[in-house]
Write a protein that holds these residues in place. Structure first.
Motif, mmCIF file in Angstrom:
data_model
loop_
_atom_site.group_PDB
_atom_site.id
_atom_site.type_symbol
_atom_site.label_atom_id
_atom_site.label_comp_id
_atom_site.label_asym_id
_atom_site.label_seq_id
_atom_site.Cartn_x
_atom_site.Cartn_y
_atom_site.Cartn_z
ATOM 1 N N HIS A 164 -5.118 47.422 11.477
ATOM 2 C CA HIS A 164 -5.657 46.294 12.377
ATOM 3 C C HIS A 164 -4.310 45.167 12.625
ATOM 4 O O HIS A 164 -3.575 44.876 11.495
ATOM 5 C CB HIS A 164 -6.690 45.604 11.869
ATOM 6 C CG HIS A 164 -7.809 46.278 11.952
ATOM 7 N ND1 HIS A 164 -8.727 46.771 13.068
ATOM 8 C CD2 HIS A 164 -8.433 47.052 10.906
ATOM 9 C CE1 HIS A 164 -9.663 47.220 12.532
ATOM 10 N NE2 HIS A 164 -9.593 47.821 11.352
ATOM 11 N N PHE A 165 -3.876 44.873 13.722
ATOM 12 C CA PHE A 165 -2.759 43.915 14.030
ATOM 13 C C PHE A 165 -3.915 42.751 14.877
ATOM 14 O O PHE A 165 -4.726 42.737 15.593
ATOM 15 C CB PHE A 165 -1.942 44.384 15.050
ATOM 16 C CG PHE A 165 -1.118 45.589 14.333
ATOM 17 C CD1 PHE A 165 -0.153 45.505 13.493
ATOM 18 C CD2 PHE A 165 -1.741 46.886 14.525
ATOM 19 C CE1 PHE A 165 0.655 46.307 13.037
ATOM 20 C CE2 PHE A 165 -0.951 47.853 14.009
ATOM 21 C CZ PHE A 165 0.042 47.692 12.979
ATOM 22 N N LYS A 166 -3.084 41.483 14.928
ATOM 23 C CA LYS A 166 -3.319 40.490 15.694
ATOM 24 C C LYS A 166 -2.156 39.769 16.348
ATOM 25 O O LYS A 166 -1.107 39.889 15.989
ATOM 26 C CB LYS A 166 -4.148 39.459 14.982
ATOM 27 C CG LYS A 166 -3.181 38.464 13.992
ATOM 28 C CD LYS A 166 -4.049 37.605 13.159
ATOM 29 C CE LYS A 166 -3.116 36.704 12.003
ATOM 30 N NZ LYS A 166 -3.836 35.669 11.338
ATOM 31 N N LYS A 167 -2.548 39.113 17.479
ATOM 32 C CA LYS A 167 -1.494 38.540 18.296
ATOM 33 C C LYS A 167 -0.943 37.263 17.594
ATOM 34 O O LYS A 167 -1.664 36.478 17.041
ATOM 35 C CB LYS A 167 -1.914 37.963 19.619
ATOM 36 C CG LYS A 167 -1.059 37.707 20.824
ATOM 37 C CD LYS A 167 -0.331 38.786 21.193
ATOM 38 C CE LYS A 167 0.679 38.391 22.355
ATOM 39 N NZ LYS A 167 1.221 39.637 22.998
ATOM 40 N N VAL A 168 0.398 37.016 17.606
ATOM 41 C CA VAL A 168 1.265 35.876 17.139
ATOM 42 C C VAL A 168 1.588 34.882 18.040
ATOM 43 O O VAL A 168 2.225 35.376 18.854
ATOM 44 C CB VAL A 168 2.234 36.471 16.353
ATOM 45 C CG1 VAL A 168 3.011 35.102 15.572
ATOM 46 C CG2 VAL A 168 1.820 37.452 15.149
ATOM 47 N N ALA A 169 0.957 33.854 17.871
ATOM 48 C CA ALA A 169 1.379 32.543 18.923
ATOM 49 C C ALA A 169 2.944 32.097 18.700
ATOM 50 O O ALA A 169 3.244 31.901 17.680
ATOM 51 C CB ALA A 169 0.298 31.466 18.837
ATOM 52 N N LYS A 170 3.650 32.314 19.729
ATOM 53 C CA LYS A 170 5.002 31.841 19.684
ATOM 54 C C LYS A 170 5.147 30.388 19.541
ATOM 55 O O LYS A 170 4.503 29.653 20.174
ATOM 56 C CB LYS A 170 5.726 32.294 20.922
ATOM 57 C CG LYS A 170 5.909 33.746 21.179
ATOM 58 C CD LYS A 170 6.728 34.047 22.343
ATOM 59 C CE LYS A 170 7.119 35.552 22.366
ATOM 60 N NZ LYS A 170 7.751 35.922 23.700
#
Length: 299
Positions: free
Chosen positions: A73-79
């Protein structure tokens, strides 16, 4: 015979599919220790493993004793956003907001102008309609006033005619009153003359009666009565006529005993002797006329 070692499959699922890559998937002999690794792509980070094996670290070892399926499982990283980007965004938002506000204001102005123009046209039409209605009402009132004036003029004319008619009637009544007064004077004069004649004849034992009268268009005859004794000589004279008048004498039994019917307005005369005492009737008849009836009764 040598035994065959079974193989098992390790199936790895990536969630989301484009968030990273994994190592270690494949088929292995039973009891094989396999190193599994999950690597996140840019802007993504690893979260955990789940499925037949769970682990929070991206890399771990697993021994195959059966077919296994695990999920990375991966999640989006906020820039991180720098100040310039924030300022640019704010400016962009302000520009968009300003544009929208200007559009709304311009749209409202246009609608207001359209509404104002439409309102002016509508009010102008309404004013024209009101003026037209007022003009119609004015014409109606004028017609009513003209009708009332016409009716008033007719009433005034009618009253004037009635006044003239009343004046004529008053003149006629005055004339009639004068005529009545003249007749009363004539009657008074006749009575005076009758009284004089009676007084002059009383010494001679002569009874005298006098009637000055008139037959009108609604009267066919008039009767006068005198009580006379038996064996009396009676002389009756009908004179002063303006048309044909005749004379009948009726005895106490109401029977005709004498008459005179000379043509036109010539005088009539009757001479007879009573056979019995009683009330005798002297009847004047024929055409409407004035007349004078005289009766002399002698012993």
């Amino acid at each position: 015979m040598t035994g065959i070692t079974p193989k098992y499959e390790l199936k790895i699922i990536i969630d989301p599919p484009t968030s990273g890559k994994v190592d270690g998937a494949g088929k292995y002999a039973e009891g094989k220790e396999v190193h599994v690794n999950a690597t996140a792509f840019e802007d993504w980070e690893f979260v955990k493993w789940s499925g037949d094996r769970s682990d929070p670290k991206p890399t771990f070892s697993i021994v195959l004793d059966r077919n296994l399926t695990i999920t990375a499982h991966f999640k989006k990283v906020a820039k991180p956003i720098d100040r310039l980007t924030i300022l640019s965004g704010v400016i962009l938002l302000l520009s968009i907001f300003t544009t929208v506000c200007l559009y709304i204001i311009i749209d409202r102005i246009n609608k207001t102008e359209q509404k104002t123009g439409s309102t002016i046209v509508s009010e102008s039409k309404s004013l024209d309609q009101k003026i037209e209605l007022l003009t119609k009402e004015q014409n109606k009132m004028k017609e009513k006033l003209d009708g009332s004036m016409s009716g008033l003029n007719q009433k005034i004319e009618s009253l004037t005619k009635e006044q003239s008619s009343t004046k004529e009637k008053l003149r006629a009544l005055t004339s009639a009153q004068i005529s009545v007064n003249n007749k009363l004077d004539d009657i008074t004069s006749d009575r005076e003359n009758t009284n004089k004649i009676r007084n002059s004849l009383a010494s001679s034992n002569v009874q005298y009666e006098l009637w000055s009268d008139e037959l009108t268009t609604t009267q066919t005859s008039k009767s006068y009565t005198v009580h006379i004794g038996a064996g009396k000589n009676v002389q009756a004279y009908l004179s002063g006529m303006t048309a044909d008048g005749d004379l009948h004498i009726l005895n106490p039994n109401n029977s005709l005993i004498a008459s005179s019917g000379r043509a036109t307005s010539r005088p009539d005369a009757v001479d007879f002797t009573t056979s019995s005492a009683g009330t005798y009737t002297f009847k004047v008849y024929n055409q409407p006329t004035k007349y004078k009836l005289e009766v002399y009764v002698r012993n």
